[in-house]
Design a protein around this motif. Sequence first.
Motif: not given
Length: 253
Positions: A199, A203, A206
């Motif tokens: 994650s 962030f 991308s």
Amino acid sequence: MTSTATRAVGVDIGGTGIKGALVDVATGELLSERVKVATPRGAEPDDVLAAVVSVLETLQVADTDIPLGVAFPAIVKEGRTLSAANVSQTWIGFEAEAFFERGLGRDIHFANDADVAGVAELRYGAARDQSGLVIMTTLGTGIGSAILYRGELIPNAELGHLHRARHKRDAEAWAAYSAKEREQLSWKKWARRLQWYYSHLEFLFSPDLFVVGGGVSKHADQFLPLLELDTPIVPAVHRNNAGIIGAAALSAG
């Protein structure tokens, strides 16, 4: 290095093992059995060189002109190793490529181990024909990484060393496969750590695709389905052979 060779040798130097094979650079397939020897205790340069010679002699390619690529667990810039992961600190700031070329009596292509694994997946595996940004990670003793953008490698990304401030240590110390083994984590508990890691990468970058390599990728069905990401995430095709294949491919041009 440019070459019209159809075959090349790849040697992948790791903290625990040194492995090599002859590779068909058109297909990425191994043309020989994979030879593996233990990385010498302490992993000092002379001892590692001797182990590489042993691998090449076993493959019967020590005295040939077949292109040779060598993968190493360090930041590699202009032939110098600028870090040392699970090998002697002697390698930091060491003219490693020139050292191997003198010791082996031949030109080589020398590169970071995660980078060459990324090249293997780019040319022959899960990242092939991907037009955007691909991040490959290798989950093992640490977390290696390769950034691939529009078919090109951006070298020496050390994304395993992203800092997890809450735990005051690198991400790889908390989320590598070695952490799962060391702390005897279940797949579910380990996946929670991977969730934070991927994650965070998502962030920051991308990406269009994550590729997960390392030996644990053969168990991808145990942990990848547990992750909730917007980015597709898939196992590497070549697993622990990716370093050999990528090193060989780069040596042949």
